[in-house]
Design a protein around this motif. Structure first.
Motif, PDB file in Angstrom:
ATOM      1  N   GLU A  65     123.796 -10.112  25.401  1.00 18.53           N
ATOM      2  CA  GLU A  65     124.816  -9.399  24.624  1.00 18.53           C
ATOM      3  C   GLU A  65     124.345  -9.235  23.174  1.00 18.53           C
ATOM      4  N   ARG A  66     123.774 -10.292  22.650  1.00 19.98           N
ATOM      5  CA  ARG A  66     123.233 -10.220  21.284  1.00 19.98           C
ATOM      6  C   ARG A  66     122.114  -9.186  21.202  1.00 19.98           C
ATOM      7  N   LEU A  67     121.251  -9.158  22.231  1.00 20.49           N
ATOM      8  CA  LEU A  67     120.158  -8.196  22.256  1.00 20.49           C
ATOM      9  C   LEU A  67     120.701  -6.766  22.246  1.00 20.49           C
ATOM     10  N   ARG A  68     121.696  -6.504  23.067  1.00 20.59           N
ATOM     11  CA  ARG A  68     122.282  -5.158  23.077  1.00 20.59           C
ATOM     12  C   ARG A  68     122.851  -4.810  21.701  1.00 20.59           C
ATOM     13  N   ASN A  69     123.585  -5.734  21.101  1.00 22.05           N
ATOM     14  CA  ASN A  69     124.164  -5.484  19.779  1.00 22.05           C
ATOM     15  C   ASN A  69     123.097  -5.144  18.748  1.00 22.05           C
ATOM     16  N   VAL A  70     121.970  -5.838  18.808  1.00 27.08           N
ATOM     17  CA  VAL A  70     120.883  -5.574  17.858  1.00 27.08           C
ATOM     18  C   VAL A  70     120.215  -4.235  18.166  1.00 27.08           C
ATOM     19  N   LEU A  71     119.930  -3.975  19.449  1.00 28.70           N
ATOM     20  CA  LEU A  71     119.238  -2.730  19.815  1.00 28.70           C
ATOM     21  C   LEU A  71     120.070  -1.497  19.482  1.00 28.70           C
ATOM     22  N   GLU A  72     121.386  -1.626  19.510  1.00 26.50           N
ATOM     23  CA  GLU A  72     122.243  -0.488  19.180  1.00 26.50           C
ATOM     24  C   GLU A  72     122.109  -0.048  17.723  1.00 26.50           C
ATOM     25  N   HIS A  73     121.476  -0.855  16.881  1.00 21.41           N
ATOM     26  CA  HIS A  73     121.192  -0.452  15.497  1.00 21.41           C
ATOM     27  C   HIS A  73     120.134   0.649  15.445  1.00 21.41           C
ATOM     28  N   ASN A  74     119.333   0.762  16.490  1.00 19.77           N
ATOM     29  CA  ASN A  74     118.255   1.750  16.540  1.00 19.77           C
ATOM     30  C   ASN A  74     118.772   3.003  17.259  1.00 19.77           C
ATOM     31  N   GLU A  75     119.234   3.976  16.472  1.00 18.75           N
ATOM     32  CA  GLU A  75     119.811   5.193  17.044  1.00 18.75           C
ATOM     33  C   GLU A  75     118.805   5.969  17.888  1.00 18.75           C
ATOM     34  N   ILE A  76     117.543   5.920  17.506  1.00 15.78           N
ATOM     35  CA  ILE A  76     116.519   6.631  18.277  1.00 15.78           C
ATOM     36  C   ILE A  76     116.371   5.991  19.651  1.00 15.78           C
TER      37      ILE A  76
ATOM     38  N   THR B 219     115.142  -9.239  10.078  1.00 14.75           N
ATOM     39  CA  THR B 219     114.517  -9.432   8.765  1.00 14.75           C
ATOM     40  C   THR B 219     115.086  -8.483   7.712  1.00 14.75           C
ATOM     41  N   GLY B 220     116.206  -7.842   8.038  1.00 19.90           N
ATOM     42  CA  GLY B 220     116.908  -7.029   7.055  1.00 19.90           C
ATOM     43  C   GLY B 220     116.297  -5.668   6.767  1.00 19.90           C
ATOM     44  N   ARG B 221     115.502  -5.164   7.686  1.00 23.26           N
ATOM     45  CA  ARG B 221     114.890  -3.849   7.507  1.00 23.26           C
ATOM     46  C   ARG B 221     115.665  -2.795   8.301  1.00 23.26           C
ATOM     47  N   GLU B 222     115.356  -1.546   8.024  1.00 25.50           N
ATOM     48  CA  GLU B 222     115.900  -0.454   8.829  1.00 25.50           C
ATOM     49  C   GLU B 222     115.424  -0.646  10.275  1.00 25.50           C
ATOM     50  N   ALA B 223     116.298  -0.446  11.233  1.00 24.50           N
ATOM     51  CA  ALA B 223     116.000  -0.750  12.643  1.00 24.50           C
ATOM     52  C   ALA B 223     114.771  -0.029  13.174  1.00 24.50           C
TER      53      ALA B 223
ATOM     54  N   ALA C 149      99.160  -9.887  17.886  1.00 24.96           N
ATOM     55  CA  ALA C 149      99.845 -10.869  17.036  1.00 24.96           C
ATOM     56  C   ALA C 149      99.488 -10.657  15.564  1.00 24.96           C
ATOM     57  N   ALA C 150      98.216 -10.394  15.275  1.00 26.47           N
ATOM     58  CA  ALA C 150      97.803 -10.168  13.882  1.00 26.47           C
ATOM     59  C   ALA C 150      98.431  -8.893  13.326  1.00 26.47           C
ATOM     60  N   ARG C 151      98.478  -7.828  14.128  1.00 27.45           N
ATOM     61  CA  ARG C 151      99.092  -6.580  13.672  1.00 27.45           C
ATOM     62  C   ARG C 151     100.580  -6.786  13.415  1.00 27.45           C
ATOM     63  N   TRP C 152     101.243  -7.465  14.351  1.00 28.19           N
ATOM     64  CA  TRP C 152     102.676  -7.722  14.175  1.00 28.19           C
ATOM     65  C   TRP C 152     102.936  -8.561  12.926  1.00 28.19           C
ATOM     66  N   GLN C 153     102.146  -9.615  12.743  1.00 26.09           N
ATOM     67  CA  GLN C 153     102.393 -10.499  11.608  1.00 26.09           C
ATOM     68  C   GLN C 153     102.125  -9.795  10.278  1.00 26.09           C
ATOM     69  N   SER C 154     101.223  -8.815  10.275  1.00 25.17           N
ATOM     70  CA  SER C 154     101.005  -8.066   9.040  1.00 25.17           C
ATOM     71  C   SER C 154     102.237  -7.227   8.676  1.00 25.17           C
ATOM     72  N   GLN C 155     103.017  -6.809   9.667  1.00 27.52           N
ATOM     73  CA  GLN C 155     104.235  -6.031   9.420  1.00 27.52           C
ATOM     74  C   GLN C 155     105.469  -6.923   9.232  1.00 27.52           C
ATOM     75  N   TRP C 156     105.500  -8.039   9.937  1.00 24.20           N
ATOM     76  CA  TRP C 156     106.622  -8.978   9.860  1.00 24.20           C
ATOM     77  C   TRP C 156     106.063 -10.360   9.535  1.00 24.20           C
TER      78      TRP C 156
ATOM     79  N   CYS D  35     109.226  -1.015  21.135  1.00 21.68           N
ATOM     80  CA  CYS D  35     110.439  -0.393  20.577  1.00 21.68           C
ATOM     81  C   CYS D  35     111.628  -1.340  20.632  1.00 21.68           C
ATOM     82  N   ALA D  36     111.695  -2.188  21.631  1.00 24.85           N
ATOM     83  CA  ALA D  36     112.795  -3.160  21.706  1.00 24.85           C
ATOM     84  C   ALA D  36     112.528  -4.345  20.781  1.00 24.85           C
ATOM     85  N   VAL D  37     111.372  -4.936  20.908  1.00 29.51           N
ATOM     86  CA  VAL D  37     111.029  -6.137  20.141  1.00 29.51           C
ATOM     87  C   VAL D  37     111.007  -5.855  18.638  1.00 29.51           C
ATOM     88  N   GLN D  38     110.377  -4.765  18.257  1.00 28.68           N
ATOM     89  CA  GLN D  38     110.267  -4.457  16.831  1.00 28.68           C
ATOM     90  C   GLN D  38     111.620  -4.076  16.234  1.00 28.68           C
ATOM     91  N   THR D  39     112.502  -3.477  17.032  1.00 30.37           N
ATOM     92  CA  THR D  39     113.863  -3.233  16.554  1.00 30.37           C
ATOM     93  C   THR D  39     114.528  -4.560  16.218  1.00 30.37           C
TER      94      THR D  39
END
Length: 190
Positions: free
Chosen positions: A5-16, A48-52, A174-181, A38-42
Motif C-alpha cells: 500500500e505504501r509502495l502504491r502511494n509513493v508510485l502515484e507521485h509519478n504521473e508519467i 529523498t524529497g526530489r521530484e518523483a 550500484a555505483a550509478r545509483w549512488q551517484s544520483q542518490w 522507473c518504480a525503484v527510482q520513483t
C-alpha cells in the motif's frame, strides 16, 4: 499500512508512471509489468524529497510471450507500446522476457536459463531492492510483484541479488545509483 500500500502511494507521485500503467493496461500484453528503474527510482526520489520523475532515464516494460520468440514479434510489441506512449516525455523500453536467454550470454558473458514468466525475470534482477514490478489490472486494481518485499527499497539499501547478474553488473548499477542518490546504503558483493 502494508508495504505494498505504501509502495502504491509513493508510485502515484509519478504521473508519467501512472499514465504508462494506464495506457499499457489497455494493450492487454501477457504478464506485463513496468519494473525496476522507473518504480525503484520513483521511490528513492520521493523518499529523498526530489521530484518523483527526476533522473529516470527510461521506463522498463517487461512482458512474457513464448508463442513467438522471433525478433519481429517483439518488435511489433515495441512499436505498439511506442505508439500508445508516443506523446509522453520518456522512453518506454519494452522487452519480451521469454527471449532473454537468446541474447543474455552474448551481452553479459554468462548463460541465462529461459524464464517461464515475467516474475522469474524480475526475481533475477541484480539488486534485491530492484526486484519490483507493478501493473494495473483490467478492473483497475494495482498488482505488485515484489518477491523480497519492500524493506530494502524503503530503507534505501542496495543489496546484491546473486541469482543471475554478474558482480560487474551489480557494482556498475550500484555505483550509478549512488551517484544520483548519495543516501543509498550500498552493500558489497559477497
Amino acid at each position: 499500512m502494508t508495504d505494498l500500500e505504501r509502495l502504491r502511494n509513493v508510485l502515484e507521485h509519478n504521473e508519467i508512471l501512472v499514465e504508462v500503467l494506464d495506457r499499457v493496461r489497455r494493450l492487454e500484453l501477457p504478464q506485463w509489468y513496468p519494473t525496476a528503474g522507473c518504480a525503484v527510482q520513483t521511490v528513492w526520489n520521493v523518499l529523498t524529497g526530489r521530484e518523483a520523475t527526476r533522473g529516470i532515464k527510461d521506463y522498463d516494460l517487461f512482458y512474457h510471450d513464448s508463442r513467438d520468440l522471433g525478433w519481429e514479434a517483439e518488435d511489433r510489441v515495441i512499436r505498439m507500446v511506442g505508439a500508445a506512449c508516443e506523446d509522453l516525455p520518456v522512453e518506454v523500453e519494452v522487452r519480451n522476457e521469454a527471449r532473454v536467454h537468446l541474447w543474455y550470454e552474448g551481452k553479459f558473458g554468462i548463460p541465462c536459463r529461459p524464464f517461464a514468466t515475467t516474475e522469474q525475470a524480475i526475481d533475477a534482477f541484480p539488486a534485491i531492492c530492484s526486484c519490483v514490478g507493478v501493473r494495473i489490472e483490467r478492473d483497475g486494481h494495482w498488482h505488485f510483484h515484489a518477491p523480497h518485499g519492500c524493506g530494502d527499497l524503503f530503507a534505501l539499501v542496495v543489496r546484491p541479488n546473486r541469482v543471475l547478474a554478474p558482480r560487474e553488473v551489480y557494482e556498475r548499477k550500484a555505483a550509478r545509483w549512488q551517484s544520483q542518490w548519495p543516501q543509498l546504503k550500498v552493500q558489497p558483493w559477497p
